[in-house]
Write a protein that holds these residues in place. Sequence first.
Motif, PDB file in Angstrom:
ATOM      1  N   SER A  63       0.843  -1.193   0.000  1.00 32.84           N
ATOM      2  CA  SER A  63       0.000   0.000   0.000  1.00 32.84           C
ATOM      3  C   SER A  63       0.883   1.250   0.000  1.00 32.84           C
ATOM      4  O   SER A  63       2.078   1.183   0.301  1.00 32.84           O
ATOM      5  CB  SER A  63      -0.923   0.016   1.221  1.00 32.84           C
ATOM      6  N   GLU A  64       0.305   2.389  -0.345  1.00 32.55           N
ATOM      7  CA  GLU A  64       1.043   3.646  -0.343  1.00 32.55           C
ATOM      8  C   GLU A  64       1.505   4.012   1.068  1.00 32.55           C
ATOM      9  O   GLU A  64       0.840   3.687   2.044  1.00 32.55           O
ATOM     10  CB  GLU A  64       0.175   4.783  -0.889  1.00 32.55           C
ATOM     11  N   ARG A  65       2.648   4.690   1.120  1.00 31.39           N
ATOM     12  CA  ARG A  65       3.147   5.191   2.402  1.00 31.39           C
ATOM     13  C   ARG A  65       3.429   6.691   2.293  1.00 31.39           C
ATOM     14  O   ARG A  65       3.779   7.183   1.222  1.00 31.39           O
ATOM     15  CB  ARG A  65       4.419   4.444   2.816  1.00 31.39           C
ATOM     16  N   THR A  66       3.300   7.365   3.390  1.00 30.44           N
ATOM     17  CA  THR A  66       3.523   8.811   3.421  1.00 30.44           C
ATOM     18  C   THR A  66       4.838   9.126   4.106  1.00 30.44           C
ATOM     19  O   THR A  66       5.138   8.615   5.184  1.00 30.44           O
ATOM     20  CB  THR A  66       2.379   9.528   4.171  1.00 30.44           C
ATOM     21  N   GLY A  86       5.611  15.337  -3.622  1.00 25.23           N
ATOM     22  CA  GLY A  86       6.180  14.007  -3.833  1.00 25.23           C
ATOM     23  C   GLY A  86       6.421  13.234  -2.556  1.00 25.23           C
ATOM     24  O   GLY A  86       7.318  12.392  -2.502  1.00 25.23           O
ATOM     25  N   LEU A  87       5.621  13.504  -1.529  1.00 25.37           N
ATOM     26  CA  LEU A  87       5.834  12.868  -0.231  1.00 25.37           C
ATOM     27  C   LEU A  87       5.038  11.564  -0.071  1.00 25.37           C
ATOM     28  O   LEU A  87       4.689  11.181   1.035  1.00 25.37           O
ATOM     29  CB  LEU A  87       5.467  13.844   0.893  1.00 25.37           C
ATOM     30  N   THR A  88       4.797  10.892  -1.186  1.00 28.30           N
ATOM     31  CA  THR A  88       4.085   9.612  -1.145  1.00 28.30           C
ATOM     32  C   THR A  88       4.906   8.536  -1.832  1.00 28.30           C
ATOM     33  O   THR A  88       5.377   8.730  -2.962  1.00 28.30           O
ATOM     34  CB  THR A  88       2.711   9.728  -1.837  1.00 28.30           C
ATOM     35  N   ILE A  89       5.103   7.411  -1.164  1.00 29.65           N
ATOM     36  CA  ILE A  89       5.792   6.268  -1.744  1.00 29.65           C
ATOM     37  C   ILE A  89       4.744   5.321  -2.325  1.00 29.65           C
ATOM     38  O   ILE A  89       3.865   4.849  -1.595  1.00 29.65           O
ATOM     39  CB  ILE A  89       6.639   5.527  -0.689  1.00 29.65           C
ATOM     40  N   PRO A  90       4.791   5.017  -3.615  1.00 29.09           N
ATOM     41  CA  PRO A  90       3.799   4.110  -4.212  1.00 29.09           C
ATOM     42  C   PRO A  90       3.885   2.706  -3.617  1.00 29.09           C
ATOM     43  O   PRO A  90       4.936   2.300  -3.096  1.00 29.09           O
ATOM     44  CB  PRO A  90       4.178   4.109  -5.701  1.00 29.09           C
ATOM     45  N   ALA A  91       2.814   1.979  -3.701  1.00 20.39           N
ATOM     46  CA  ALA A  91       2.797   0.594  -3.235  1.00 20.39           C
ATOM     47  C   ALA A  91       3.857  -0.213  -3.990  1.00 20.39           C
ATOM     48  O   ALA A  91       4.018  -0.074  -5.202  1.00 20.39           O
ATOM     49  CB  ALA A  91       1.414  -0.008  -3.458  1.00 20.39           C
ATOM     50  N   GLY A  92       4.581  -1.037  -3.260  1.00 16.61           N
ATOM     51  CA  GLY A  92       5.593  -1.887  -3.861  1.00 16.61           C
ATOM     52  C   GLY A  92       6.905  -1.205  -4.180  1.00 16.61           C
ATOM     53  O   GLY A  92       7.811  -1.826  -4.745  1.00 16.61           O
ATOM     54  N   GLY A 124       3.647   3.172   7.917  1.00 15.90           N
ATOM     55  CA  GLY A 124       3.549   1.766   7.560  1.00 15.90           C
ATOM     56  C   GLY A 124       4.861   1.026   7.537  1.00 15.90           C
ATOM     57  O   GLY A 124       4.949  -0.073   6.980  1.00 15.90           O
ATOM     58  N   SER A 125       5.898   1.610   8.133  1.00  6.29           N
ATOM     59  CA  SER A 125       7.217   0.978   8.149  1.00  6.29           C
ATOM     60  C   SER A 125       7.543   0.450   9.531  1.00  6.29           C
ATOM     61  O   SER A 125       7.167   1.046  10.546  1.00  6.29           O
ATOM     62  CB  SER A 125       8.290   1.981   7.713  1.00  6.29           C
ATOM     63  N   ASN A 126       8.256  -0.674   9.575  1.00  9.88           N
ATOM     64  CA  ASN A 126       8.583  -1.313  10.846  1.00  9.88           C
ATOM     65  C   ASN A 126       9.889  -0.781  11.420  1.00  9.88           C
ATOM     66  O   ASN A 126      10.886  -0.681  10.698  1.00  9.88           O
ATOM     67  CB  ASN A 126       8.713  -2.831  10.656  1.00  9.88           C
ATOM     68  N   ASP A 127       9.872  -0.463  12.713  1.00  9.20           N
ATOM     69  CA  ASP A 127      11.100  -0.171  13.450  1.00  9.20           C
ATOM     70  C   ASP A 127      12.037   0.721  12.632  1.00  9.20           C
ATOM     71  O   ASP A 127      13.150   0.349  12.299  1.00  9.20           O
ATOM     72  CB  ASP A 127      11.790  -1.498  13.801  1.00  9.20           C
TER      73      ASP A 127
END
Length: 266
Positions: A63-66, A86-92, A124-127
């Motif tokens: 999913s997208e991440r900010t 451009g502060l959005t990372i596309p899914a994958g 949505g990122s771990n640690d």
Amino acid sequence: MKKYILIIAVLFAFVSCEEENIVFDSENGQTLAKFSASSILVPTPTEGASINVDVFVSTKTDSERTISVEVDPSSTATSDQYTISGLTIPAGAFGSTVTITGNFDALPEEGRVNLVLNLVDVSGSNDIVIENSPLNLEFYRECPIAAGEWTINMTDSYGDGWQTDTATGGSGLTITLNDGTVLEVGLCSPYGSAAGTFLGDGECTPNNGSEGTVTITIPQGTESAEWFFPGDQYGEIGFEIISPSGEVAGGYESADAGLLTIDYCK
């Protein structure tokens, strides 16, 4: 006895290989995030200027991440002088390209302003672990180079000419045009040779080591000019750069060596 030794050796080799064979988990592992740069100059013409900076992350999601950034209190730029997108990372994806745009009309007529951005989080990122932060951007107005006669007024407070990149003289202030032409000016020193055209006639005049004026001509169509000061060995050198319109466009006293910022908007 030899059989036991062989078994122990095989087990040791197996354990060693297992320890070295670390598997990187790009979906559930720890996330490393960083800017692709740490310091960028943003010369801004009248139509504005945009620069791109990549934000890398070591994991991906479905999913997208900010990307979250914050303006550091040390920044001198105001919010009307820039925009960020451009502060959005596309899914994958493993990152995104952040675009920072400078606004010419809002920038000061003279000098620079800096924008310091801290990379704070990636949703949505771990640690998450942040590296290579902050990002420092310096904005300044960039105007077309005025063609014509430029004047450089030069001084030396001790009266013995310029000692720049050597203690006995050295090279002068150089102006490199985009076509490869190199112009050089300075006050000659009686202690040693000095390269370039000094005081406009190519002749050293060590008895006039306190001050001097020289003119250079920047031709029509010049797209860029790089002004470089080689240094000031004894903290005695001063100069001012006068544009064809008669305005002071740059100059330093006891300056550090390096590229000079010329205000072509004058």
